[in-house]
Design a protein around this motif. Structure first.
Motif, short mmCIF file in Angstrom:
data_model
loop_
_atom_site.label_atom_id
_atom_site.label_comp_id
_atom_site.label_asym_id
_atom_site.label_seq_id
_atom_site.Cartn_x
_atom_site.Cartn_y
_atom_site.Cartn_z
N UNK A 8 0.85 -1.19 0.00
CA UNK A 8 0.00 0.00 0.00
C UNK A 8 0.89 1.24 0.00
N UNK A 9 0.40 2.37 -0.54
CA UNK A 9 1.15 3.63 -0.42
C UNK A 9 1.35 3.96 1.05
N UNK A 10 2.38 4.74 1.33
CA UNK A 10 2.72 5.06 2.71
C UNK A 10 1.76 6.05 3.35
N UNK A 11 0.98 6.77 2.53
CA UNK A 11 0.08 7.78 3.10
C UNK A 11 -1.20 7.87 2.27
N UNK A 12 -2.25 8.39 2.90
CA UNK A 12 -3.53 8.64 2.24
C UNK A 12 -4.17 9.84 2.91
N UNK A 13 -4.84 10.67 2.12
CA UNK A 13 -5.52 11.82 2.67
C UNK A 13 -6.90 11.46 3.18
N UNK A 14 -7.44 12.30 4.04
CA UNK A 14 -8.79 12.09 4.54
C UNK A 14 -9.78 12.12 3.37
N UNK A 15 -10.55 11.05 3.22
CA UNK A 15 -11.53 10.86 2.15
C UNK A 15 -10.88 10.65 0.78
N UNK A 16 -9.55 10.68 0.71
CA UNK A 16 -8.88 10.30 -0.53
C UNK A 16 -8.82 8.77 -0.61
N UNK A 17 -8.69 8.25 -1.82
CA UNK A 17 -8.63 6.80 -2.02
C UNK A 17 -7.28 6.43 -2.62
N UNK A 18 -6.61 5.45 -2.03
CA UNK A 18 -5.36 4.93 -2.58
C UNK A 18 -5.56 3.45 -2.89
N UNK B 162 -3.26 11.69 6.30
CA UNK B 162 -2.95 13.11 6.31
C UNK B 162 -4.20 13.92 5.94
N UNK B 163 -4.14 15.24 6.09
CA UNK B 163 -5.19 16.05 5.46
C UNK B 163 -5.27 15.73 3.97
N UNK B 164 -6.42 15.89 3.39
CA UNK B 164 -6.62 15.50 2.00
C UNK B 164 -5.57 16.12 1.08
N UNK B 165 -4.88 15.27 0.32
CA UNK B 165 -3.85 15.74 -0.60
C UNK B 165 -4.29 15.58 -2.05
#
Length: 440
Positions: free
Chosen positions: A63-73, A162-165
């Motif tokens: 999995x990617x190391x990070x995801x934003x709030x409500x973002x999808x990875x 994280x916050x949504x990126x």
């Protein structure tokens, strides 16, 4: 751990009449019962022996190391087998509440010896912070489907929410494609008269007609405009109110989450423009401070400071925030203040300090509009007495809020009154506008 399957239960159910015959002393029924019991038991035992152990199967989660709030990875499970027989099973996992699975579970697989299969996995962020992704289990069924075994693995991998990126990535992509207008950004690079020439490009609606290069337009038979480089080396300070007004919901997320996402985009745009970017977050005390810096390091520091922040139910202490700004940022800067305003009396401290700060800095107050309050004032809930009172109260609150914002404007404060969903484009536009005018 071995467990019987539904197929084994069905086999026992099918052989139940044999037990019934034995109960009525039917000749040779006892022998039939024992033969049936032994046959089913041997079949179940043989099926269990045909299930591979932990060493014969391998599962990896990527999995990617990070995801934003409500973002999808998107990532995957990779399952491989060294077992000589065909292996059929499914992948189960126990994810933390801070992320949500977007793909259905469980995910079935079938493998031959030496085979490997990739199973897609999509996650979205829910709560900011760093979280372990939890254990993984393979439930493998025997060749006859009578027995199953659950094999647990503990990958130990983690993900940073994280916050949504998503907006940061989108703005970067549109900037590369020169399509920022699609995101609501009107200006990318324009400072005005007296700046250094950067190049020529095709004229688009909204560009200043004073910058049209008529000679180049005549040669190319299309309107061509001159582009100028923007001034670099300025300072942008993002000030984040973490007080109770930021806890109000805008849709299914607190307004605070929209503010964090907007702040990340602004930091990325400002850092990409060569400016120094810093951060101050506070409620009744200072929660985070990031000294202004340039480039990717500044953006990374701001992102890391935003991740643990939470809006609280305390009243914001504007005096502490502006005192900290005065002590740590003496050079003139653009101060982008994410907050909300209620009325002149309740916001008296905010109005006073932003007006005082306007003498030395250039403050921009981003006031997050309460859309449910606007809707209540516009339409109300009907013609009942309660609905009429609610509509009147909403209108009074909005009028008081408008008065407070107007007092700020009269004091020289730049105000952006915007709903949370449209905040990012409005803030970036105001930053580029001020930078283009060279007033920072």
């Amino acid at each position: 751990m071995y467990i019987p399957t539904r197929r084994l239960a069905a086999v026992v159910l099918v052989t139940a009449p044999v037990w019934w015959l034995a109960a009525f002393s039917v000749p040779h029924a006892v022998v039939a019962v024992w033969v049936t019991v032994v046959a089913v038991a041997l079949a179940a035992l043989g099926d269990a022996l045909g299930i591979p152990g932990r060493s014969a199967l391998r599962v990896e989660r990527t999995m990617p190391s990070s995801v934003g709030v409500k973002d999808v990875v998107t990532g995957e499970y990779r399952v491989s087998s060294r077992w000589p027989l065909r292996v059929v099973g499914a992948v189960y996992d126990l994810l933390p509440a801070a992320v949500r699975r977007e793909t259905p579970a469980p995910q079935a697989f079938a493998l031959g010896r030496g085979d490997e299969v990739a199973l897609p996995l999509s996650l979205s962020g829910r709560d900011r912070g760093e979280w372990g992704l939890g254990p993984v289990a393979l439930r493998v069924v025997g060749p006859l489907g009578l027995m199953a075994r659950t094999i647990r693995y503990a990958p130990g991998d983690r993900i940073l929410v994280t916050p949504s990126i998503a907006s940061v990535r989108r703005y970067r992509l549109l900037a590369l494609q020169r399509r920022l207008r699609d995101a609501g950004v009107r200006v990318l690079r324009r400072r005005g008269e007296g700046t250094s020439f950067a190049g020529l490009r095709e004229y688009v609606q909204g560009d200043d007609p004073r910058f049209i290069d008529w000679k180049a337009s005549a040669r190319r038979r299309a309107l061509i405009t001159r582009e100028f480089s923007v001034e670099q080396g300025q300072t942008v300070l993002i000030v984040m109110d973490c007080g109770r007004l930021m806890t109000q919901l805008a849709g299914d997320l607190p307004r605070f989450e929209y503010a964090l996402s907007s702040a990340l985009v602004l930091a990325d745009v400002a850092a990409g423009s060569g400016d120094q970017v810093g951060l101050l977050a506070f409620d009744d005390e200072v929660r985070a401070w990031v000294a202004p810096a340039r480039g990717a390091e500044a953006l990374r520091a701001i992102r890391n400071a935003l991740i643990p922040l939470q809006a609280s139910m305390t009243e914001p202490d504007y005096a502490t925030a502006f005192r900290t700004l005065g002590a740590r940022q003496r050079k003139r800067a653009l101060i982008v203040f994410y907050t909300d305003v209620i009325d002149p009396r309740a916001s008296q401290s905010l109005i006073a300090y932003t007006a005082r700060g306007a003498r030395h800095h250039l403050p921009v107050v981003v006031a997050l509009r309460n859309e449910s309050l606007v809707a209540a004032a516009a339409t109300g809930g009907g013609r009942t007495t309660t609905a009429i009172y609610e509509r009147a109260a909403a209108e009074e609150l909005l009028s008081a809020r408008d008065e407070a914002l107007e007092r700020m404007r009269q004091a020289g404060v730049s105000v952006i009154d915007v709903k949370p969903q449209a905040m990012t484009a409005a803030v970036v536009n105001r930053y580029l506008e001020l930078k283009g005018r060279g007033v920072v």
